[in-house]
Design a protein around this motif. Structure first.
Motif, short mmCIF file in Angstrom:
data_model
loop_
_atom_site.label_atom_id
_atom_site.label_comp_id
_atom_site.label_asym_id
_atom_site.label_seq_id
_atom_site.Cartn_x
_atom_site.Cartn_y
_atom_site.Cartn_z
N ALA A 147 0.83 -1.21 0.00
CA ALA A 147 0.00 0.00 0.00
C ALA A 147 0.86 1.26 0.00
N ALA A 162 -4.48 4.90 -0.60
CA ALA A 162 -3.41 3.90 -0.39
C ALA A 162 -2.75 4.09 0.98
N ASP A 165 -4.95 2.54 3.51
CA ASP A 165 -4.80 1.08 3.48
C ASP A 165 -3.54 0.65 4.23
#
Length: 412
Positions: A147, A162, A165
């Motif tokens: 990520a 991202a 994440d």
């Protein structure tokens, strides 16, 4: 990489270091990274330095200083105090031929030389990050890396997603392993910041940082002592884009992930297991899990072999009191609840210097003792065994230990 210590080449590298630190001008950390630099030939212990020492151990020669470093001083890539000077020490054989990688290498150790002045003295934690050698620990760490790699390559909303994440996978790992936050933070604020410094001063781009992160699972056979070399610069570069002054006022208590979460005003899903499992599918989580199962089976076989050699078989026990240890952080492996194996290492203590090139060295987590496979004959000096050499200090001897077949070092 260089072989024997070439003094003319050493002069060139010293000039490069001057240029590196002049370009930075103290901007990255608020203080100059310039300072005493010494190259050490690992085999001969010959040294070349960019300035004189305080005890006259080195002799001037053509604008640099040369000599030999004594056996009681650990030769490693590290910050070290010797002969009245706080040096950044680099092993000559490991200096990269590539100029950018060499700059990275030098700047990394330059950070370690000044980090205490920045208030970033890191506490010693016993058996730190052993969870990153487990199946689940490695799984969630690699998802975090994937990520972060995506975040480095994306912009705006995609980048923020991202990052969220990565922080979700990080939080999940720390939920599974409650001690992980303190242990991981310590190494990220130590080696992570040093690696980030090397990247920045070498001109490493964001894309290059993402590529290095992508390569980490292959470069590091073990993550326990090496993960921060990958995650530290990734978090640093992402913080640079949103909060350029993040480096000012750092303490060992700061957490790079928490800093990035605050900077982006992100809120993580409270149902961590369900949310992390769902997002893992976007990063090929199932294939990663299956590959880690295979890797864990191989790891268990390695652990069994080390147990047989260093815990169950006849060993030489080395008491530790003032230990200095240099090792490859990408290869360490916890082998018992009380100790870790270092496949290659150099150790210095009151009894002398041990150089382990193969076969492994077991060190207790509280650094009270170390073990190597017992030699068949222990009369020679230096003492040699399968894959190791021991230079004993005068006044120490080898005697039978409590368990039959074992030996131990003791003072006469």
């Amino acid at each position: 990489m260089a072989n024997n210590l070439d003094l003319e080449l050493a002069r060139q590298y010293f000039d490069e270091a001057v240029a590196i630190f002049a370009r930075d001008g103290g901007r990255l950390w608020g203080v100059s990274l310039d300072g005493p630099l010494i190259f050490v030939d690992y085999e001969t212990r010959q040294v070349a330095a960019n300035r004189s020492d305080a005890e006259g151990q080195l002799a001037p020669q053509g604008g640099i200083w040369v000599g030999e470093i004594p056996q009681e001083v650990l030769s490693a890539n590290t910050a070290v105090s010797w002969a009245g000077v706080n040096w950044m020490m680099l092993l000559w054989q490991l200096l990269p031929d590539d100029p950018q990688r060499r700059t990275e290498f030098i700047a990394h150790e330059a950070f370690h030389r000044i980090q205490a002045d920045l208030g970033l003295v890191i506490p010693q934690l016993f058996k730190a990050n052993a969870h990153l050698d487990t199946l689940e620990g490695r799984y969630w760490l690699q998802l975090e890396w994937r990520a972060l790699e995506s975040a480095l390559m994306e912009e705006d909303a995609a980048c923020a997603t991202a990052i969220a994440d990565a922080l979700l996978f990080r939080a999940m790992r720390r939920k599974v392993f409650p001690q992980a936050a303190d242990e991981e933070r310590a190494l990220e604020m130590h080696e992570g910041l040093a690696t980030y410094t090397g990247f920045r001063l070498s001109g490493m781009t964001t894309a290059q940082t993402a590529e290095r992160l992508h390569q980490a699972p292959v470069r590091f056979t073990s993550f326990m002592d090496s993960f921060a070399y990958a995650s530290g610069p990734a978090y640093g570069y992402l913080l640079d884009t949103i909060q350029p002054t993040w480096r000012m006022g750092l303490t060992p208590a700061h957490d790079l992930g928490e800093m990035l979460q605050v900077a982006h005003a992100l809120t993580l899903d409270h149902n961590l297991p369900e949310a992390a499992a769902a997002r893992a599918t976007l990063y090929a989580g199932e294939a990663l899990w299956q590959s880690e199962i295979v890797r864990d089976q191989e790891r268990q076989a390695q652990i069994a072999a080390y147990r047989a050699r260093l815990l169950e078989g006849p060993v030489l026990i080395l008491p530790l009191s003032e230990v200095q240890c240099a090792f490859d952080p990408s290869t360490t492996m916890p082998v018992s609840e009380s100790g870790t194996v270092y496949p290659f290492a150099q150790v210095i203590d009151a009894w002398g210097m041990l150089d382990v090139k193969e076969g492994g060295l077991w060190i207790a987590n509280d650094y009270s003792a170390a073990r190597i496979a017992a030699p068949e004959v222990h009369a020679g000096r230096p003492l040699t065994g399968e894959g190791w050499t021991l230079h004993l200090t005068e006044g120490w001897e080898i005697v039978p230990a409590e368990r039959p077949g074992d030996l131990i070092l003791q003072q006469r």
